[in-house]
Design an enzyme around this catalytic site. Structure first.
Site, mmCIF file in Angstrom:
data_model
loop_
_atom_site.group_PDB
_atom_site.id
_atom_site.type_symbol
_atom_site.label_atom_id
_atom_site.label_comp_id
_atom_site.label_asym_id
_atom_site.label_seq_id
_atom_site.Cartn_x
_atom_site.Cartn_y
_atom_site.Cartn_z
ATOM 1 N N ARG A 242 0.849 -1.207 0.000
ATOM 2 C CA ARG A 242 0.000 0.000 0.000
ATOM 3 C C ARG A 242 0.878 1.250 0.000
ATOM 4 O O ARG A 242 0.570 2.253 -0.625
ATOM 5 C CB ARG A 242 -0.962 0.012 1.192
ATOM 6 N N TYR B 196 -13.969 19.077 -15.556
ATOM 7 C CA TYR B 196 -14.393 17.690 -15.762
ATOM 8 C C TYR B 196 -15.479 17.363 -14.738
ATOM 9 O O TYR B 196 -15.257 17.496 -13.531
ATOM 10 C CB TYR B 196 -13.204 16.738 -15.615
ATOM 11 N N ASP C 198 -5.009 19.813 -14.752
ATOM 12 C CA ASP C 198 -5.475 18.544 -15.319
ATOM 13 C C ASP C 198 -5.088 18.578 -16.806
ATOM 14 O O ASP C 198 -5.683 19.301 -17.606
ATOM 15 C CB ASP C 198 -6.994 18.425 -15.135
ATOM 16 N N LYS D 197 -6.806 7.376 -19.844
ATOM 17 C CA LYS D 197 -6.960 7.931 -21.185
ATOM 18 C C LYS D 197 -5.696 7.681 -22.009
ATOM 19 O O LYS D 197 -5.372 6.538 -22.271
ATOM 20 C CB LYS D 197 -7.329 9.415 -21.074
HETATM 21 C C1 PLP Z 1 -11.513 10.924 -17.481
HETATM 22 C C2 PLP Z 1 -11.070 12.231 -16.927
HETATM 23 C C3 PLP Z 1 -10.936 12.424 -15.550
HETATM 24 C C4 PLP Z 1 -11.291 11.353 -14.550
HETATM 25 O O1 PLP Z 1 -10.507 10.226 -14.656
HETATM 26 P P1 PLP Z 1 -11.019 8.724 -14.294
HETATM 27 O O2 PLP Z 1 -9.829 7.910 -14.592
HETATM 28 O O3 PLP Z 1 -12.210 8.456 -15.147
HETATM 29 O O4 PLP Z 1 -11.391 8.729 -12.853
HETATM 30 C C5 PLP Z 1 -10.492 13.660 -15.126
HETATM 31 N N1 PLP Z 1 -10.207 14.662 -15.988
HETATM 32 C C6 PLP Z 1 -10.330 14.507 -17.320
HETATM 33 C C7 PLP Z 1 -10.004 15.645 -18.219
HETATM 34 C C8 PLP Z 1 -10.777 13.295 -17.837
HETATM 35 O O5 PLP Z 1 -10.912 13.154 -19.151
#
Ligand code: PLP
Length: 371
Positions: free
Chosen positions: A47, A99, A170, A195
């Site tokens: 962990r 988001y 982000d 992604k």
């Molecule tokens: C998908 C996404 C998130 C969240 O990520 P998860 O892996 O689905 O929890 C946050 N910010 C952006 C821009 C995203 O495309």
């Protein structure tokens, strides 16, 4: 070293005693101690840290020019960890088109402990005028979802520095190959590794990278290690494997993305296209300044109502009608019906994640669906 090389070599941290070129998956939850109580392998309990997670954190940290990274079990968990690490009563300036999953954390989980304002961050004056005595964090997302708005990282970093605020970005839509917010003055970079980092739509994950190991970072690492929302060794292995081809996948996404954007931009049944690489994008100049290329994400408005728009997503064959992005396969999505009735997303907007299929097949599919 250049990103292509880092992506391939930075995860080979462990010199295996059996001569594996690719590091094995370390499923062990616990690690041997020395006679003097130390941990000769550098890990105590999975962990807290694990060889596969360290490999992933080392790779993404290097790709983003950071000092350290913390991998989590999802992109959303990055938001949770950062918000949990802030002192109660802190104020956050966040984008109006944040988001939605992370915006929902603020609205429904941190609504009693943190304060926040959602502003249009393409207007820096709005950010400056939102700063309060208890403001601690500016959270930006660029390019943003789903309108692909681009915010000026360098200019916002200057504001953050003057007011001693943490700037977190982000950068999911850009990937570490196309944009490096730390080099532009950001303190923390976030990726949903679900992604582009993962790239094959088969692993959920998130990662934060820090420019410096300051007090806030210590708090974030504590949330990671003590809170325990960590990715599994297998998830980390998959991500390290995927990242090895990230630079080349991004080249393909950018090449196809640009062609799809041009195609849509000239289509009579398309009202508008939102892609930072198009010269008619309102922040195209900023995108050119801070991104190496423009990626495979875009959205567009169908000329017509919701019915006409839904018809397009129901008529594609190659594109999968599904949420998410950044995978090798092309995806298309009607955002409004995902986000629900409170959504500010136009009802005739479709978001596409351009994949790595041959461009002729991608365009032929859009052509028959758009009619
Ligand atoms: C998908 C996404 C998130 C969240 O990520 P998860 O892996 O689905 O929890 C946050 N910010 C952006 C821009 C995203 O495309």
């Amino acid at each position: 070293m250049k990103p292509e090389t880092i992506a391939i070599h930075a995860s080979n941290l462990v010199k295996s005693t059996t001569g594996d070129v690719t590091p094995p998956i370390s499923l062990s939850t616990t690690f041997f101690r020395d006679e003097d109580g130390g941990y000769p392998g550098g890990h105590m309990y999975s962990r807290v840290s694990n060889p596969n997670r360290s490999a992933l954190e080392n790779t993404v940290s290097k790709l983003e020019f950071g000092e350290d990274a913390a991998a989590f079990s999802s992109g959303n968990t990055c938001g949770m960890a950062l918000f949990q690490a802030l002192k109660p009563g802190s104020h956050i300036i966040a984008p109006d088109d944040m988001y939605w999953g992370i915006k929902k954390q603020l609205l429904t989980i941190f609504n009693e402990t943190l304060e926040f304002d959602f502003v249009d961050q393409t207007d820096i004056n709005l950010i400056v005028s939102s700063i309060k005595p208890n403001t601690k964090l500016i959270w930006i997302e660029t390019p943003s979802n789903p309108l692909l708005k681009v915010t000026d990282i360098e200019e916002i970093a200057k504001v953050a520095k003057i007011h001693q605020l943490t700037l977190a970005c982000d950068s999911t839509f850009a990937s570490p190959i196309l944009q490096n917010p730390i080099l532009l003055g950001a303190d923390i970079v976030m990726h949903s590794s679900t992604k582009y980092l993962g790239g094959h739509s088969d692993v959920i994950g998130g990662i934060l990278v820090t420019a410096k190991k300051d007090e806030l970072w210590e708090r974030i690492k504590n949330v990671q290690q003590t809170g325990g929302a960590i990715p599994s060794p297998f998830d980390c292995f998959l991500l390290c494997r995927s990242i090895k081809t990230l630079a080349y996948r991004m080249k393909g996404h950018c090449e196809n993305g640009k062609k799809v954007a041009d195609y849509l931009n000239n289509h009579p049944n398309v009202e508008a296209v939102f892609y930072p690489g198009l010269t008619n994008h309102p922040q195209h100049e900023i995108a050119k300044k801070q991104m190496k290329d423009f990626g495979g994400m875009m959205s567009f408005l169908v000329r017509g109502d919701v019915e006409a728009t839904r018809k397009v997503v129901n008529q594609v064959h190659l594109f999968a009608q599904a949420t998410s992005l950044g995978g090798v396969e092309s995806l298309i999505e009607h955002r409004y019906s995902v986000e629900g009735p409170d959504s500010k997303t136009p009802k005739n907007l479709l978001r596409i994640s351009v994949g790595l299929e041959h461009i002729d097949d991608i365009i032929a599919d859009l052509e028959q669906a758009l009619g």
